[in-house]
Design an enzyme around this catalytic site. Structure first.
Site, PDB file in Angstrom:
ATOM      1  N   ARG A  41       0.868  -1.191   0.000  1.00 26.81           N
ATOM      2  CA  ARG A  41       0.000   0.000   0.000  1.00 26.81           C
ATOM      3  C   ARG A  41       0.903   1.239   0.000  1.00 26.81           C
ATOM      4  O   ARG A  41       1.308   1.716   1.052  1.00 26.81           O
ATOM      5  CB  ARG A  41      -0.908  -0.020   1.231  1.00 26.81           C
ATOM      6  CG  ARG A  41      -1.850   1.173   1.350  1.00 26.81           C
ATOM      7  CD  ARG A  41      -2.755   0.980   2.563  1.00 26.81           C
ATOM      8  NE  ARG A  41      -3.699   2.063   2.749  1.00 26.81           N
ATOM      9  CZ  ARG A  41      -3.425   3.196   3.390  1.00 26.81           C
ATOM     10  NH1 ARG A  41      -2.228   3.408   3.900  1.00 26.81           N
ATOM     11  NH2 ARG A  41      -4.358   4.122   3.531  1.00 26.81           N
ATOM     12  N   SER A 112     -12.989  -2.990   1.135  1.00 26.04           N
ATOM     13  CA  SER A 112     -13.281  -2.348   2.417  1.00 26.04           C
ATOM     14  C   SER A 112     -14.751  -1.981   2.466  1.00 26.04           C
ATOM     15  O   SER A 112     -15.247  -1.315   1.548  1.00 26.04           O
ATOM     16  CB  SER A 112     -12.453  -1.066   2.573  1.00 26.04           C
ATOM     17  OG  SER A 112     -11.082  -1.374   2.620  1.00 26.04           O
ATOM     18  N   LYS A 141      -4.235   6.444   8.525  1.00 25.53           N
ATOM     19  CA  LYS A 141      -4.990   6.794   7.320  1.00 25.53           C
ATOM     20  C   LYS A 141      -5.636   8.156   7.529  1.00 25.53           C
ATOM     21  O   LYS A 141      -6.506   8.300   8.386  1.00 25.53           O
ATOM     22  CB  LYS A 141      -6.062   5.722   7.058  1.00 25.53           C
ATOM     23  CG  LYS A 141      -6.859   5.902   5.779  1.00 25.53           C
ATOM     24  CD  LYS A 141      -7.812   4.724   5.619  1.00 25.53           C
ATOM     25  CE  LYS A 141      -8.989   5.008   4.712  1.00 25.53           C
ATOM     26  NZ  LYS A 141      -8.701   4.907   3.297  1.00 25.53           N
TER      27      LYS A 141
HETATM   28  N1  TZP Z   1      -7.978   1.579   6.572  1.00 24.20           N
HETATM   29  C1  TZP Z   1      -8.723   1.757   7.649  1.00 24.20           C
HETATM   30  S1  TZP Z   1      -7.771   2.134   8.993  1.00 24.20           S
HETATM   31  C2  TZP Z   1      -6.336   2.036   8.098  1.00 24.20           C
HETATM   32  C3  TZP Z   1      -6.641   1.724   6.791  1.00 24.20           C
HETATM   33  C4  TZP Z   1      -5.683   1.556   5.702  1.00 24.20           C
HETATM   34  C5  TZP Z   1      -4.997   2.288   8.683  1.00 24.20           C
HETATM   35  C6  TZP Z   1      -4.539   1.217   9.607  1.00 24.20           C
HETATM   36  O1  TZP Z   1      -3.257   1.505  10.098  1.00 24.20           O
HETATM   37  P1  TZP Z   1      -2.809   1.136  11.581  1.00 24.20           P
HETATM   38  O2  TZP Z   1      -1.434   1.760  11.711  1.00 24.20           O
HETATM   39  O3  TZP Z   1      -2.725  -0.362  11.662  1.00 24.20           O
HETATM   40  O4  TZP Z   1      -3.810   1.732  12.523  1.00 24.20           O
END
Ligand code: TZP
Ligand code: MG
Length: 212
Positions: A41, A112, A141
């Site tokens: 990603r 998602s 995010k």
């Molecule tokens: N989609 C929803 S939350 C997120 C994504 C890509 C980020 C998750 O990152 P982390 O560091 O595991 O909280």
């Protein structure tokens, strides 16, 4: 992908903006610690694009191949098809699930979803698994929706949906078990592994707490 439900158990997501150390080193450590699947990603501040992104994707894919770890690409369907990835993961803003399914053939497709409506549409149009979150607050995010806990996972399971599900957002070794108890088949993490002093130990702790 055969046994997808088992393969998404410790689902590590990463791109170069998520790493303090060299991405290849982080991925190798995470694999040594027991991740079961990897998603590339490449997003956020300083994300690579074009040829540099392609090069990194290929390098990380080689590491996954050597270790028999499935390699999934986030958003970039063209890249996924070009390098022969094992799958693609898309969000609601990445175009209709049906169109993506048509483009990728029988590659694994993750979507998602944030509501029952989105889940039903994704399922009807060919999703192989759902990513659901943010479960807990996350800083990773920027455009993440407010965290909603595990309610949607529980609702789907109560209603008899058996599709593989990974929880995402703010998941650590401490709270991972609660996501599994809600009905998830696995946990997706970025920073709990990529920012850890030892990605290997972090991955190991998560694997232990989701049940090996
Ligand atoms: N989609 C929803 S939350 C997120 C994504 C890509 C980020 C998750 O990152 P982390 O560091 O595991 O909280
Ligand atoms: Mg997306």
């Amino acid at each position: 992908m055969n046994n997808l439900r088992e393969l998404i158990r410790v689902y590590f997501i990463m791109g170069s903006p998520n790493c303090y150390k060299e991405p290849k080193a982080v991925l190798k450590e995470a694999i040594a610690g027991g991740i079961t699947l990897f998603q590339f990603r490449e997003k956020g501040d300083g994300a690579l694009s074009g040829a540099e992104k392609l090069t990194l994707a290929k390098e990380l894919q080689v590491i996954c191949k050597e270790n028999h770890i499935p390699f999934i690409v986030n958003d970039d369907i063209e890249l996924a098809v070009a390098i022969g990835a094992d799958g693609v993961h898309i969000g609601q803003e990445d175009g209709p699930v049906k169109t993506v399914r048509e483009r990728i053939g029988d590659m694994t497709l993750g979507v998602s979803v944030h509501s029952m409506e989105e889940a039903i549409i994704a399922l009807q149009n060919g999703a192989d698994y759902f990513g659901i979150g943010p479960i807990f607050p996350t800083k990773t995010k920027e455009d993440a929706k407010p965290s909603k806990g595990t309610s949607l996972i529980e609702t789907l399971r109560k209603n008899g949906y058996t599709i593989p599900i990974v929880g995402i957002g703010g998941i650590t070794s401490e709270n991972a078990a609660s996501v599994m108890e809600a009905g998830a088949d696995g946990v997706s993490v970025i920073t709990a592994i990529s920012h850890a002093e030892s990605p290997r130990e972090a991955a190991k702790a998560i694997r232990k707490n989701v049940g090996e």
